[in-house]
Write a protein that holds these residues in place. Structure first.
Motif, PDB file in Angstrom:
ATOM      1  N   LEU A 243       0.846  -1.202   0.000  1.00  0.00           N
ATOM      2  CA  LEU A 243       0.000   0.000   0.000  1.00  0.00           C
ATOM      3  C   LEU A 243       0.876   1.244   0.000  1.00  0.00           C
ATOM      4  O   LEU A 243       0.651   2.180  -0.773  1.00  0.00           O
ATOM      5  CB  LEU A 243      -0.892   0.026   1.249  1.00  0.00           C
ATOM      6  CG  LEU A 243      -2.069  -0.924   1.313  1.00  0.00           C
ATOM      7  CD1 LEU A 243      -2.741  -0.792   2.665  1.00  0.00           C
ATOM      8  CD2 LEU A 243      -3.050  -0.614   0.223  1.00  0.00           C
ATOM      9  N   GLY A 246       2.906   1.672  -3.206  1.00  0.00           N
ATOM     10  CA  GLY A 246       1.964   2.071  -4.243  1.00  0.00           C
ATOM     11  C   GLY A 246       1.614   3.539  -4.136  1.00  0.00           C
ATOM     12  O   GLY A 246       1.516   4.258  -5.129  1.00  0.00           O
ATOM     13  N   SER A 247       1.438   4.016  -2.887  1.00  0.00           N
ATOM     14  CA  SER A 247       1.039   5.416  -2.733  1.00  0.00           C
ATOM     15  C   SER A 247       2.223   6.344  -2.989  1.00  0.00           C
ATOM     16  O   SER A 247       2.039   7.460  -3.462  1.00  0.00           O
ATOM     17  CB  SER A 247       0.422   5.641  -1.350  1.00  0.00           C
ATOM     18  OG  SER A 247       1.333   6.195  -0.457  1.00  0.00           O
ATOM     19  N   ILE A 255      -2.136  -0.458  -5.415  1.00  0.00           N
ATOM     20  CA  ILE A 255      -2.805  -0.207  -4.136  1.00  0.00           C
ATOM     21  C   ILE A 255      -4.103  -0.989  -4.049  1.00  0.00           C
ATOM     22  O   ILE A 255      -4.379  -1.676  -3.068  1.00  0.00           O
ATOM     23  CB  ILE A 255      -3.112   1.295  -3.958  1.00  0.00           C
ATOM     24  CG1 ILE A 255      -1.839   2.112  -3.992  1.00  0.00           C
ATOM     25  CG2 ILE A 255      -3.860   1.536  -2.665  1.00  0.00           C
ATOM     26  CD1 ILE A 255      -2.081   3.587  -3.776  1.00  0.00           C
TER      27      ILE A 255
ATOM     28  N   GLY B 133      -6.870   0.621   4.945  1.00  0.00           N
ATOM     29  CA  GLY B 133      -6.058   0.473   3.737  1.00  0.00           C
ATOM     30  C   GLY B 133      -6.470   1.411   2.629  1.00  0.00           C
ATOM     31  O   GLY B 133      -5.702   1.662   1.700  1.00  0.00           O
ATOM     32  N   PRO B 136      -4.434   5.499   1.548  1.00  0.00           N
ATOM     33  CA  PRO B 136      -3.581   6.071   0.496  1.00  0.00           C
ATOM     34  C   PRO B 136      -4.378   6.533  -0.713  1.00  0.00           C
ATOM     35  O   PRO B 136      -4.049   7.554  -1.329  1.00  0.00           O
ATOM     36  CB  PRO B 136      -2.622   4.931   0.135  1.00  0.00           C
ATOM     37  CG  PRO B 136      -3.193   3.714   0.711  1.00  0.00           C
ATOM     38  CD  PRO B 136      -3.989   4.131   1.893  1.00  0.00           C
ATOM     39  N   ILE B 137      -5.450   5.802  -1.032  1.00  0.00           N
ATOM     40  CA  ILE B 137      -6.265   6.188  -2.191  1.00  0.00           C
ATOM     41  C   ILE B 137      -6.964   7.512  -1.922  1.00  0.00           C
ATOM     42  O   ILE B 137      -7.002   8.411  -2.768  1.00  0.00           O
ATOM     43  CB  ILE B 137      -7.286   5.077  -2.500  1.00  0.00           C
ATOM     44  CG1 ILE B 137      -6.527   3.811  -2.884  1.00  0.00           C
ATOM     45  CG2 ILE B 137      -8.233   5.500  -3.580  1.00  0.00           C
ATOM     46  CD1 ILE B 137      -7.339   2.574  -2.787  1.00  0.00           C
ATOM     47  N   MET B 140      -4.712  10.342  -2.195  1.00  0.00           N
ATOM     48  CA  MET B 140      -4.447  10.647  -3.603  1.00  0.00           C
ATOM     49  C   MET B 140      -5.589  11.464  -4.215  1.00  0.00           C
ATOM     50  O   MET B 140      -5.366  12.342  -5.018  1.00  0.00           O
ATOM     51  CB  MET B 140      -4.311   9.338  -4.353  1.00  0.00           C
ATOM     52  CG  MET B 140      -3.125   9.262  -5.273  1.00  0.00           C
ATOM     53  SD  MET B 140      -3.007   7.594  -5.848  1.00  0.00           S
ATOM     54  CE  MET B 140      -1.584   7.057  -4.976  1.00  0.00           C
ATOM     55  N   PHE B 224      -0.052   8.480   5.644  1.00  0.00           N
ATOM     56  CA  PHE B 224       0.134   8.400   4.189  1.00  0.00           C
ATOM     57  C   PHE B 224       0.328   9.767   3.561  1.00  0.00           C
ATOM     58  O   PHE B 224       0.402   9.884   2.349  1.00  0.00           O
ATOM     59  CB  PHE B 224      -1.066   7.718   3.533  1.00  0.00           C
ATOM     60  CG  PHE B 224      -1.120   6.252   3.787  1.00  0.00           C
ATOM     61  CD1 PHE B 224      -0.395   5.371   3.004  1.00  0.00           C
ATOM     62  CD2 PHE B 224      -1.891   5.739   4.806  1.00  0.00           C
ATOM     63  CE1 PHE B 224      -0.431   4.019   3.239  1.00  0.00           C
ATOM     64  CE2 PHE B 224      -1.939   4.389   5.049  1.00  0.00           C
ATOM     65  CZ  PHE B 224      -1.208   3.533   4.260  1.00  0.00           C
TER      66      PHE B 224
END
Lengths: 288, 281
Positions: A243, A246-247, A255, B133, B136-137, B140, B224
């Motif tokens: 993760l 990927g970030s 991710i 989890g 991070p997305i 982004m 993150f």
């Protein structure tokens, strides 16, 4: 089985929504590319096809994620550093070790709590209060401190996992070991049963449903702990590391694949415990 | 060495006191029930302080509680800013949005057994997943600031809340609903006057679970990527500087904030669901 149709419908709806969102979110990049190339504005069908298979999409489409999952599990040797089976195992082994430690200690503490009044009064409020504390925030610190003590790899992550699965088990087991009512305890007393016999023959069996309920919570928490425990070590191995890397590198597909791998592992563990629960409770005659 | 002996003596003394207290008549009073855990907590702190001093544990590994307390005192503005950024902007916004959306969704699918049958297993499934989890997305998509943390929190609290609300809306029995029908109450009247009040214990259960999740989500999401303020950021940055006292200070703030948040929800619950058996005294 009658429930399968609505579940599939909902899942299908989610997938469709996902595709729609992918088109919308990824289209900005397509338009951008078109303007830069000086081409005319692409038509809607062009946009849709363009958004389906970008290399670094804002939102990867389900088939991209599935393909990446397939590629990095089946399509690769499991010793490879890019294999999700390898990373999944790194995380899972820490999870299981921590879960075993946490559950063992939790059960021991629960047994102490029900037999010792002073322990019950002093520890139990803290055990309950600790549920309201964002314990996960300590995870990076534990990793770094243990690292400076020379411990690294599996054990620090397992300690975090153990810590997270510990409290649900304590609270659940105390409830479970106290679940036999006064009538049942009195009956054993009329049989002249010793405290040990009452414990093994009455309290332990009747705590089983509670134990399994807290095991399910505990294993999910353990996995989260192991994943978060992998973050501060600088992305070496494990699902959390996937993760994080990927970030760092903008590899969204990676991710999402790691996220789904984690979800599959979590679901697998919960289902496994559920199966064991059903089998055990059935043998004990507790399932009606 | 003397520190260790003092600490162990304090530990044994506290423990003895607790044993005496828990078997005495005072254990049944409110003060006794409060005193025992407090004494236990204090002895742990004394033991910690004594062992760290007596065994000369490096402050890089474990700072004594007094150092942590001094740190809290000396960097109150920083801690305050971090608290505001993470707990209020990130966690609270996400909590309100997520719980609100979940309740509205539950009411929306309330009339369709089909959707409930489909959504509930999916919701239960998602509630068990490692949702952090997704952080991070979200970072982004929504950038480094609190918006991304709020988004993570929304997703984390949504499903536990949804599952609880749907269960709560089923908590009325047929007799009660029949009574509303004999009053010729409409669907919305039944909802507002019977079913939502009856669902309150479940709603509060979901709200309590979510209150802990919210703070965890907001803190972990900051690992993150975050602006240079926030509890998760401070913890991560202090690790690099080996400023362990700062980390423990942040943890203390997080623990206080988490407990206070939970306590507040529990207090509101006691006020609003005073009629429920679990709240009677």
């Amino acid at each position: 089985m009658r429930n399968i149709v609505p579940i599939l419908t909902v899942v299908a709806a989610i997938v469709i929504l996902w595709y729609g969102a992918a088109v919308k979110l990824n289209s900005a990049w397509v338009y951008d590319q078109a303007t830069r190339a000086g081409a005319k504005v692409p038509s809607f069908s062009q946009v849709v096809t363009e958004t389906m298979n970008q290399e670094r999409p804002v939102l990867p489409t389900p088939h991209q994620v599935t393909a990446e999952l397939w590629k990095s599990t089946v399509g690769m040797a499991i010793t490879s550093k890019r294999s999700l089976v390898y990373h999944g195992w790194v995380t899972l082994s820490a999870t299981l070790l921590g879960f075993a430690i946490g559950t063992g200690l939790g059960v021991l503490l629960a047994v102490g709590i029900i037999h010792n009044r002073a322990m019950d009064m002093s520890v139990m409020p803290w055990a309950i209060a600790s549920q309201t504390i964002p314990i996960l925030a300590i995870a990076p610190m534990i990793i770094v401190v243990l690292n400076s003590l020379g411990l690294q790899g599996l054990v620090p992550k397992a300690i975090i996992s153990a810590y997270l699965s510990f409290f649900p088990v304590v609270v659940g087991m105390v409830k479970g070991l106290r679940s036999p009512d006064q009538m049942q305890l009195d009956l054993l007393k009329t049989y002249n049963a010793s405290a040990a016999a009452a414990f093994w023959k009455l309290r332990v069996p009747s705590s089983m449903p509670y134990l399994f309920a807290s095991l399910k919570v505990g294993i999910a928490a353990s996995l989260v702990g192991a994943i978060v425990g992998e973050l501060p070590t600088g992305a070496v191995a494990g699902l959390g590391a996937r993760l994080l890397s990927g970030s760092y590198y903008g590899q969204t597909v990676q991710i999402w694949a790691a996220l789904f791998a984690a979800a599959i592992v979590a679901a697998g563990m919960v289902i496994l415990i559920g199966v064991i629960e059903k089998g055990t409770l059935k043998r004990m005659g507790m399932v009606r | 060495m003397s520190w260790v002996i003092v600490a162990l003596a304090a530990w044994i003394g506290g423990w003895y006191l607790n044993i005496r207290l828990s078997h005495a008549a005072v254990a049944r009073t409110r003060a006794g029930q409060l005193a025992v855990p407090v004494i236990f907590g204090l002895t742990i702190l004394i033991l910690w302080e004594g062992l760290v001093r007596g065994l000369n544990v490096s402050p890089v590994i474990l700072p004594p509680p007094s150092a942590v307390l001094a740190r809290i005192g000396s960097s109150l503005p920083t801690l305050g800013a971090d608290f505001w950024q993470t707990a209020v902007k990130g966690a609270l916004t996400g909590y309100v949005l997520g719980c609100g959306a979940a309740v509205l969704t539950a009411i929306a699918i309330d009339r369709s057994p089909f959707l409930q049958k489909g959504l509930l297993p999916v919701g239960n499934f998602v509630a068990a997943l490692p949702i952090v989890g997704i952080a991070p997305i979200m970072v982004m998509w929504f950038g480094f600031d609190w918006q991304s943390k709020a988004a993570v929190v929304v997703i984390m609290v949504f499903f536990p809340m949804l599952v609880n609300t749907v269960a709560g809306l089923k908590a009325t029995d047929a007799m009660q609903r029949d009574l509303m029908a004999t009053y010729s109450a409409s669907y919305w009247q039944t909802l507002a006057k019977l079913r939502l009040p009856a669902a309150m214990p479940f709603l509060f259960n979901g709200l309590k679970i979510s209150s802990t999740l919210a703070l965890i989500g907001a803190i972990v999401a900051e690992f993150f990527g975050s602006p240079i303020v926030g509890m998760g950021f401070r913890i991560n940055a202090s690790i690099g500087q080996l400023a362990l006292d700062m980390i423990w200070a942040e943890i203390a703030v997080a623990a206080l904030a988490g407990s206070a948040f939970y306590g507040l929800v529990a207090l509101i619950e006691r006020r609003m669901t005073f009629w429920h058996p679990s709240q009677r005294r």
